[in-house]
Structure formats: C-alpha cells, structure tokens
Scaffold this active site. Structure first.
Site, short mmCIF file in Angstrom:
data_model
loop_
_atom_site.label_atom_id
_atom_site.label_comp_id
_atom_site.label_asym_id
_atom_site.label_seq_id
_atom_site.Cartn_x
_atom_site.Cartn_y
_atom_site.Cartn_z
N LYS A 179 0.59 -1.17 0.29
CA LYS A 179 -0.24 0.12 -0.12
C LYS A 179 0.84 1.33 0.13
O LYS A 179 2.20 1.06 0.24
CB LYS A 179 -0.74 0.12 1.64
N ARG A 209 -3.15 -10.39 4.75
CA ARG A 209 -3.91 -10.17 3.80
C ARG A 209 -2.68 -10.09 2.84
O ARG A 209 -2.38 -8.20 2.67
CB ARG A 209 -5.10 -9.57 3.69
C1 7PJ Z 1 -8.34 -4.39 1.86
C2 7PJ Z 1 -9.41 -5.28 2.00
C3 7PJ Z 1 -7.73 -4.61 3.46
C4 7PJ Z 1 -9.73 -6.23 3.48
C5 7PJ Z 1 -8.01 -3.95 -0.25
C6 7PJ Z 1 -5.23 -3.24 -1.20
C7 7PJ Z 1 -6.24 -2.55 -2.05
N1 7PJ Z 1 -9.74 -5.97 2.67
N2 7PJ Z 1 -9.23 -5.52 0.54
N3 7PJ Z 1 -8.63 -4.98 4.19
N4 7PJ Z 1 -7.29 -4.20 0.72
N5 7PJ Z 1 -10.49 -7.32 4.55
O1 7PJ Z 1 -5.50 -4.49 -1.73
O2 7PJ Z 1 -4.55 -3.23 -2.01
O3 7PJ Z 1 -7.08 -3.79 3.77
S1 7PJ Z 1 -8.47 -3.75 -1.93
#
Ligand code: 7PJ
Length: 356
Positions: free
Chosen positions: A295, A330
C-alpha cells in the site's frame, strides 16, 4: 463515559511473571500493561498506563467484558471442509480477477491464470485465497455486478474445486450469492455491509464468516480529505457499531472478523497510529484481519517506491501486526510473508519453551 483497553508492554514469555502478564486473544503474545483510554462519546478524555497486575481493582462491568474479550481464545474458522486455527497468524493471499491482471489471452485464459496463481499461493502456505473482481483502490470506479460475477465466479469455482479455502472480496449481495454458489466460503466486505442493504441477510442465510472492514467515504473519493479527531477511538467505535448491526441481521458473532481498513480513507499518520494501536481491537472479541500489502503508506515512507518494490515494507507491517496478535494478514507476496512469519514463529516457540 467508557474506558477502552489497549494492551501494551509485550513480553517474550509468561514464565516467572505469574499474574503480572496476560495472554492476548489466546495467541502467541503476552502483555504486561494496559493503556486505559477514557472516552466521552467519541472523545478521548484521558490515557493512563496500568500494569496488568493492578487492573482488576479498576474494572466496571463494561471493562470486565472487554477484558474477557481481549484475553479469551478465538475459535477456529470453519471454511467449508477447512478448519483454520486462529491461535497463530494465518496468511490470506490476494487474487485480483480483474482484466489484464494475469494474462492478455481473453477472459477464459484470465480466469485460469488467476486460479492457478491462487492455487500456487495456497501451496506456498496461504490458508485462505481472497478473490476480488472490483478494484477498491483509491479513485477506482464502479464495476457492474454482472461483470464482477463473470470475473470472480470461474476463478472461485476452479480454486474451490481444488480444495482451497476461498473468500470473495466484494461489496455486493448478488456477487456474494454467485461467489458462494461457486464455492467461496467467506465474504470480505470492505464496506462492512454498508454498501448493499441485502448483503447482511445474504451472509446470515449462508452462515459463512464475514470480514467487516472500516473505511471513511466511498473508494472514489476516500483519499481526498479524510479526517479524524482520534483515529484509533473512532475506528474502534465504528467497528463496534458494525459488529452490532451484523449481529442484529442474524450473523453469529463467532463468524465476524474485523479489519481497521488500512489506507481506506486514511492519511499517513492515521495509518501509522492504527498500526501502532492494533492490539486494542482484540477487545471487540473478534479475530483481526489487516491488509497493508504494497500500500501507498509504504511508498510514502520509502522515497515513493512503486507498488512492485514494496515487499520489505509489506513484511515490516505484517510483523508489526502479528506482534500484536493479528490473526489474518492479507498479502500479495505469500511465499515471502509465510517465510517471515515462520521465522517469527520460530522465535516465539523458542521463547515459549520452558527451560528443562
Ligand atoms: C483490503 C481489502 C484490506 C480487507 C483491499 C489493496 C486494496 N480487504 N481489500 N482489508 N484492501 N479486508 O489490496 O491494495 O486492507 S483492496
């Protein structure tokens, strides 16, 4: 007035510290002190550091309930046939089923390539594969749900058929339904069930776990001017409210995971304050998920490194998270993150092995 509990003063092991340290959420971390954050509405009135040994004298009913939540064991997650233990950190691998993510051979070839990437992540040690068909990055535009289903359903079907535990990253009830039908066994909703009024009932009826993520504003505009007086307290209270709403809609509390939503309507300082304060969210009693992988905060702290050169920062954040008992990280880079967490796990196991 209420008092929130933020664990701090982490120690290597409980040995020789009987009664003076507590175990965080049944995991691998022990802490010796708690920051008592007194709030009036959403406003922080005071902060006080209290050793674990002196806490009980201070408890009112609300604090006692938060303390039990903070220190109780988290039940394993059941994703179809798969049981995922939450007494140790787990990795969730990200698969973007968006056009051009994996190949340029058309939609069918895209789906096969995406499913193969997900299967490779599972082989590298990811416990869950999160499949998404709509970019929710800052400034991203909406995807029609028919298109989103066409992107994610074939990927999920192929992954689920190979026995992989799959979650679907979507804000839309119809996409959830199609994904569950294709074999997904968990929902990851970055809107925390606020985007689509039918999502909560869909998840309740399916009886699957759900991740509720904090955000401020819709993805299209969330990074324009996010504001908080006290980001930690405000995100905490917002998630508490969303857990209540999900339960009201019939979703069992044991099926709810929470995520402070790194980067979703947050400036650099907000993201850093949330990362430093993550352990507080355990007192909501739900397993924690965090997504910091690649990020922009990492770029902001490292001379604007581009997204494909943020692995070091991603791992630094993953370690910061598991040091605070986060149960699910994640990530894009599964192999390297699993390796980092195995080294961390080796260190924890050594510290937690009694001397003969
Ligand atoms: C997240 C997500 C996060 C959860 C995305 C990216 C943006 N789901 N989906 N937490 N971020 N639970 O992966 O850069 O931080 S999309």
């Amino acid at each position: 007035m209420r008092t929130l509990l933020r664990p701090t003063g982490f120690v290597d092991s409980p040995f020789g510290h009987d009664g003076k340290v507590a175990r965080l959420a049944g995991g691998l971390n022990w802490f010796a002190a708690v920051e008592l954050i007194r709030i009036d509405g959403h406003e922080r009135v005071s902060t006080e550091l209290v050793p674990v040994a002196d806490l009980e004298d201070r408890f009112d009913d609300d604090m006692a309930a938060h303390w039990r939540a903070l220190t109780s064991t988290r039940a394993p997650l059941q994703l179809g046939e798969r049981t995922i233990r939450l007494d140790q950190p787990q990795v969730m691998g990200i698969v973007n089923a968006t056009p051009d993510s994996f190949s340029d051979g058309g939609q069918f070839a895209d789906a096969i390539a995406a499913a193969e990437a997900g299967a490779a992540m599972a082989a590298e040690g990811a416990a869950i594969i999160d499949v998404g068909g709509e970019s929710t990055r800052p400034g991203a535009s909406l995807v029609w749900e028919g298109d989103e289903i066409e992107r994610v359903a074939p990927v999920i079907r192929q992954l689920a058929a190979s026995g992989t535990a799959v979650s679907v990253d979507t804000r839309k009830a119809d996409v959830m339904t199609a994904a569950l039908e294709a074999g997904a066994r968990m929902v990851n909703d970055v809107s925390a069930l606020t985007y689509d009024g039918r999502s909560a009932a869909t998840i309740a009826a399916a009886g699957v776990p759900v991740i509720l993520m904090h955000h401020q504003g819709p993805p299209e505009t969330m990074q324009q001017d996010p504001r908080y007086d006290d980001v930690l307290v405000e995100v905490y209270l917002w998630l508490e409210e969303r857990i209540g709403a999900a339960e009201e809609a019939g979703i069992a509390r044991e099926k709810i995971l929470i995520d402070p939503g790194f980067g979703f309507g947050k400036k650099l300082r907000h993201n850093l304050e949330l990362m430093n304060g993550l352990a507080m969210f355990h007192s909501l009693g739900c397993p924690l998920v965090i997504g910091t992988s690649r990020k922009s905060t990492i770029g902001a702290l490292s001379g604007e490194a581009p997204a494909d050169r943020r692995l070091g920062g991603s791992i630094a954040f993953a370690l910061k998270a598991v040091e605070q008992g986060v149960q699910v990280v994640r990530v894009h880079d599964v192999f390297e993150t699993v390796q980092a967490l195995r080294v961390w796990r080796g260190l924890r196991d050594q510290a937690l092995t009694p001397r003969p």
